[in-house]
Design an enzyme around this catalytic site. Structure first.
Site, short mmCIF file in Angstrom:
data_model
loop_
_atom_site.label_atom_id
_atom_site.label_comp_id
_atom_site.label_asym_id
_atom_site.label_seq_id
_atom_site.Cartn_x
_atom_site.Cartn_y
_atom_site.Cartn_z
N GLU A 1 -1.86 -98.94 -2.20
CA GLU A 1 -2.72 -98.05 -2.99
C GLU A 1 -1.96 -96.95 -3.74
OE1 GLU A 1 -5.95 -96.56 -0.63
OE2 GLU A 1 -6.73 -98.55 -0.20
N TYR B 1 -13.77 -100.77 -0.47
CA TYR B 1 -14.72 -100.07 0.40
C TYR B 1 -16.07 -99.86 -0.26
CZ TYR B 1 -10.81 -99.34 3.50
OH TYR B 1 -9.76 -99.56 4.35
N HIS C 1 3.10 -96.89 3.09
CA HIS C 1 1.70 -96.49 3.24
C HIS C 1 1.70 -94.96 3.37
CE1 HIS C 1 -2.44 -98.22 4.50
NE2 HIS C 1 -2.62 -96.92 4.35
N ASN D 1 -7.84 -103.73 -1.65
CA ASN D 1 -8.55 -102.91 -0.65
C ASN D 1 -9.89 -102.52 -1.25
OD1 ASN D 1 -6.26 -103.12 0.87
ND2 ASN D 1 -5.72 -100.94 0.80
N ARG E 1 -1.45 -106.74 9.72
CA ARG E 1 -0.86 -105.99 8.61
C ARG E 1 -0.59 -104.57 9.08
NH1 ARG E 1 -3.59 -102.58 4.44
NH2 ARG E 1 -2.06 -102.27 2.80
N GLU F 1 -7.71 -104.73 2.98
CA GLU F 1 -8.47 -103.74 3.76
C GLU F 1 -9.93 -103.83 3.35
OE1 GLU F 1 -7.26 -99.60 3.54
OE2 GLU F 1 -5.16 -100.16 3.80
C1 FCB Z 1 -7.57 -96.70 2.45
C2 FCB Z 1 -6.23 -96.48 3.13
C3 FCB Z 1 -6.29 -96.58 4.63
C4 FCB Z 1 -7.55 -95.94 5.18
C5 FCB Z 1 -8.76 -96.49 4.48
C6 FCB Z 1 -10.07 -95.96 5.01
O1 FCB Z 1 -7.57 -96.04 1.22
O2 FCB Z 1 -5.30 -97.42 2.66
O3 FCB Z 1 -5.14 -96.00 5.17
O4 FCB Z 1 -7.47 -94.57 5.06
O5 FCB Z 1 -8.67 -96.20 3.11
#
Ligand code: FCB
Length: 481
Positions: free
Chosen positions: A177, A312, A132, A310, A88, A375
């Protein structure tokens, strides 16, 4: 609302089928390419913003980044060596269409042409993101995402890209995002273009979504026909997984607000063709409204062939006024409260369980749309050992726990079809510059030498063993490991 049969599995154009679960790695153009002003590329908002004193850690910028533009063949070989199904990556808008208007730049397109061909030669499925975050500077000067015209410019660019690559690229993500583009770019000012106006930020949300819908229409209309491999169009969101700190009415209401502004403000119009009433009420109480015109919501709610997620961290949200700290502008308290959990180098709490719950929730509230984790990954302060190896047990554990969390969501019935590690390699981490390393491959920025980290070796091995398992009757590809 899908346009493809739910049983459809990714097929590579001319390549092998990739099974029922797609494994990949992800990057984005500005974060890795460098060659910022070569072959006709013009400035994006990140080229400008990174030159503002104090905007980016250490005054870093993406002029050289990982020099991927010049090292692409080596990097594709690296990706192939990891054994993933898909890569990707994003296209740089000002490389393809300098200034954001007018004809395509042949030299810029030629780079992506070579990249796509190289990937296909290695049997790797190209998964393209159109945007992006690198808006052509001229479009920002004309008003940026708060201006409606930017949505139309984006749709033109999407059509150019499809015309050039659509014979080989069948997986298309419009935006990455939009929350970050709108909120970090136009409200907090932590990202390019660095503006700080909540009204502009909300206008940006609407025009990003409108741009998505217009682009989705144009992508489908311009896609070269290929009965064996339909074009898939989707979007990637960083939705907010909001958890009330305590099971009290105040914390539940706060979590509802955080979920509304962070998740449903995007998913509801995209999927259901309406903005959430409670969020519109909250905004009206601040005197704010979205600049919606007749027909916009129908345009935004184009069929989604997939939703990219995405993830985290999760956010534990408090609505308690007990600490006496007011929210800015007198809004009701809606505060993320750290729970003392282990954190990554970004100070983001590690909450794998949140990924399971979030995927299950998205699948429940927006059924029929295949989900892909586009992600997931972690920054840690890596050390290179004297023997040159980078042993990163923290990142390896993070990946393993989150991949397990995806398997748990699948086991609970969520239609999750793939997982992309962020990131293929260390890169320009926006406001943090090169200070934060997310790669499963280490980059020495002095020499541009790439070294697969322990986490990268683990990921390769995990993919290999899950393929073996999925070839046998029994557990599915994302299980265990
Ligand atoms: C996301 C982004 C990516 C990177 C990660 C850590 O928000 O899409 O580009 O910065 O975080």
């Amino acid at each position: 609302m899908t346009t493809t049969a739910p049983s459809a599995v990714p097929q590579q154009a001319g390549g092998r089928p990739v099974g029922d679960f797609l494994w990949g790695v992800a990057t984005s153009a500005y974060q890795i390419e460098g060659a910022a002003f070569e072959d006709g590329r013009t400035a994006s908002i990140w080229d400008t913003f990174s030159r503002v004193p104090g905007a980016v850690f250490g005054g870093h910028n993406g002029d050289t980044a990982c020099d991927h533009y010049h090292r692409m063949p080596e990097d594709v070989a690296l990706i192939a060596g990891l054994g993933v199904d898909s890569y990707r990556f994003s296209l740089s808008w000002p490389r393809i269409q300098p200034g954001g208007r007018g004809p395509a730049n042949a030299a810029g397109l030629a780079f992506y042409d070579r990249l796509v061909d190289r990937l296909l030669e290695h049997g790797i499925l190209p998964w393209v993101t159109l945007y992006h975050w690198d808006l052509p500077q001229e479009l920002e000067d004309a008003g940026g995402w708060p201006a409606r015209d930017t949505a139309h410019r984006f749709a033109d660019y999407a059509e150019l890209a499809m015309g050039a690559l659509g014979d080989r690229v069948r997986w298309w993500t419009t935006l990455n995002e939009p929350w970050c583009s709108a909120v970090l770019g136009y409200e907090t000012g932590r990202h390019a273009p660095g503006r700080q106006d909540r009204g502009d930020s909300l206008a940006a949300v609407h025009h990003l979504l409108l741009g998505h819908g217009l682009a989705a229409q144009r992508l489908r209309a311009a896609a070269p026909a290929d009965p064996a491999e339909p074009v898939r169009v989707g979007i990637t969101l960083n939705t907010t997984h909001a958890i009330p700190v305590e099971d009290t009415p105040a914390d539940r209401a706060a979590a509802r607000r955080a979920d509304g502004i962070g998740t449903r403000l995007y998913t509801d119009p995209l999927v259901h063709g309406r903005y959430p009433a409670d969020v519109l009420d909250d905004l009206a109480a601040e005197g704010l409204r979205l600049p919606v015109r007749e027909g916009d919501l129908e345009t935004i709610a184009q069929p989604l062939d997939f939703l990219g997620v995405n993830y985290y961290t999760s956010h534990y949200i408090s609505g308690s006024e007990a600490d006496g700290l007011p929210e800015p502008d007198g809004r009701p308290v809606t505060r993320p409260v750290p729970q003392g959990l282990p954190v990554t180098a970004m100070d983001w709490e590690i909450v794998p369980r949140g990924l399971t719950d979030h995927l299950v929730r998205l699948d429940r509230d927006y059924p029929g749309i295949p989900l892909y984790v586009t992600e997931n990954g972690a920054a840690f302060d890596d050390r290179t050992a004297p023997d040159g190896d980078v042993r990163d047990p923290d990142r390896t554990a993070y990946l393993a726990e989150h991949i397990e969390a995806v398997a748990a969501a699948r086991a609970a019935g969520a239609d999750v079809r793939g997982y992309f590690a962020w990131s293929l390699m260390d890169n320009f981490e926006w406001g943090y510059g090169y200070d934060k390393r997310f790669g499963i491959v280490h980059v020495d920025y002095e020499t541009q030498r790439r070294t697969v980290k322990q986490s990268g070796r683990w990921f390769r091995e995990h993919i290999r063993s899950s393929r073996e398992q999925s070839a046998e009757p029994g557990p599915s590809a994302a299980d265990g490991g």
